[in-house]
Design an enzyme around this catalytic site. Sequence first.
Site, mmCIF file in Angstrom:
data_model
loop_
_atom_site.group_PDB
_atom_site.id
_atom_site.type_symbol
_atom_site.label_atom_id
_atom_site.label_comp_id
_atom_site.label_asym_id
_atom_site.label_seq_id
_atom_site.Cartn_x
_atom_site.Cartn_y
_atom_site.Cartn_z
ATOM 1 N N HIS A 80 38.387 57.915 68.162
ATOM 2 C CA HIS A 80 38.090 57.554 66.775
ATOM 3 C C HIS A 80 38.999 56.421 66.333
ATOM 4 C CE1 HIS A 80 36.808 58.144 62.625
ATOM 5 N NE2 HIS A 80 38.061 57.941 62.307
ATOM 6 N N ASP A 159 34.150 67.593 53.374
ATOM 7 C CA ASP A 159 34.803 66.275 53.400
ATOM 8 C C ASP A 159 33.947 65.255 52.653
ATOM 9 O OD1 ASP A 159 36.665 64.177 54.301
ATOM 10 O OD2 ASP A 159 34.898 63.502 55.388
ATOM 11 N N ARG A 166 37.524 61.703 45.834
ATOM 12 C CA ARG A 166 38.776 60.939 46.019
ATOM 13 C C ARG A 166 38.541 59.468 45.711
ATOM 14 N NH1 ARG A 166 39.893 61.887 51.973
ATOM 15 N NH2 ARG A 166 41.553 60.379 51.667
ATOM 16 N N SER A 181 40.683 64.651 56.584
ATOM 17 C CA SER A 181 39.309 64.155 56.493
ATOM 18 C C SER A 181 38.816 63.701 57.865
ATOM 19 C CB SER A 181 39.286 63.000 55.484
ATOM 20 O OG SER A 181 38.138 62.233 55.603
ATOM 21 N N LYS A 185 36.171 66.105 60.837
ATOM 22 C CA LYS A 185 34.887 65.639 61.386
ATOM 23 C C LYS A 185 34.912 65.634 62.911
ATOM 24 C CE LYS A 185 35.274 62.296 58.421
ATOM 25 N NZ LYS A 185 35.258 61.237 57.440
HETATM 26 N N1 URA Z 1 38.309 57.731 56.939
HETATM 27 C C1 URA Z 1 37.911 58.992 56.719
HETATM 28 O O1 URA Z 1 37.029 59.506 57.377
HETATM 29 N N2 URA Z 1 38.527 59.686 55.720
HETATM 30 C C2 URA Z 1 39.516 59.171 54.969
HETATM 31 O O2 URA Z 1 40.039 59.855 54.113
HETATM 32 C C3 URA Z 1 39.914 57.847 55.216
HETATM 33 C C4 URA Z 1 39.295 57.157 56.222
#
Ligand code: URA
Length: 444
Positions: A80, A159, A166, A181, A185
């Site tokens: 990622h 999320d 947010r 976050s 995932k």
């Molecule tokens: N990328 C994400 O998936 N979440 C965040 O909070 C910031 C960047």
Amino acid sequence: MYDIIVDKRNGKELTREQIAWAVAGYTGGSIPDYQAAAWLMAIYFQGMTERETAWLTDAMAASGDHIDLAAIPGIKVDKHSTGGVGDKTTLIAGPIVAACGVPVAKMSGRGLGHTGGTVDKLASIPGYRTELPKEEFCRVVKEVGIAVIGQSGNIAPADKKLYALRDVTGTVENISLIAASIMSKKIAAGADAIVLDVKTGRGAFMQTLEGSLRLAEAMVAIGEKVGRETIALVTDMDEPLGAAVGNALEVMEAAATLMGRGPGDLRRLCLELAANMLLLAGKGDGDIDGCRKMARQALTDGRAFGKLKQMVAAQGGDPSYLDEPNRFPAAPFILPVKAPATGYVTAIDALAIGNASAALGAGRLRKEDDIDHRAGLILKKKIGQWVEKGEALAELYTAAADKGEEGGRLVAQAIEIGEAKPRPPKLIHGRVTAAGRVLGSRQL
Ligand code: URA
């Protein structure tokens, strides 16, 4: 919820039960936005301990589907990137790893704002299907060794909801919230182990090296706590990665890199990411140098390029575009940006280049925007290179002259020229594992 907000406001460590209850309640709709927003702001100011961050991650990962990749034999290592400009590493590191016999089952994102997304890049290949039913996704991974699709299903809906909140309440830039976050995932998407490419610099989420290292450490700690071994590389995003920015243009550059003709920075980073993925998959007898050698071999002997073409074909795309990039539809306008002076290129603002690419038609400002796969730009010079006045600094690809004008203005502003030769930019600033951080690329 009132007690949870007040506990956090007063700097107390929340319990696992409190966090799970708040996340489930907000996702389910029983906790209103105003209370969740107050809670996020309290977290923003008071922070979270390592344990709280791991519990938050767990609660968000548990809020939706868990992708079960058990049908695919072997250790599934995910990769990622926290988001960059010109970042096409998945298209290169993924096939390298698959060519070394490690399955890659990857769900990737779409681009937003100045950063691109792997799914948009792949969608520029005619016929490529970015959505596959789960059985077909697993079959392609088993048969080919790699499949890359868009994030589908109901992955970490908590999320999704919390991130949207947010975004409008000034609570994005908190390390625990960002780390939870991202990791929620990855965990829900079924990864056994994770390699993170945490970007640092002008085009990155975290602009300082210390901030990026702390984010990397927070994510590695979460991985440790939830039983998914995680390694993070902290890599440069002061200038864009490689030369191409924009969807089809980046696919062409990825293919060129797999054919041995790509930019040096892109090739080096992909090999390092691939070597770390191989290490986590148990290759090379736990020796990173052995994994680097395997990765280099798979790239130079053409097996990795073969894997990318096989994957594209298995997902419905036409792999001949990768062999013959001039088959990609050309943008109607190809415009140079000329150097206003003679000297060394001393800075290329990655954020501004990402915005320029979006202005040319390659990116989205809102989630629902369409993109032009042909649009983008190619940098003709990188930091440290000499340029003569009037020589091309970049080439713009766009469908409309007015977009070209706006993109040209942004690119010209993004590139600085000076008399003193700058120090070559560092590509890999550090590596973070459960054993701690190691700075610099000497030790890598
Ligand atoms: N990328 C994400 O998936 N979440 C965040 O909070 C910031 C960047």
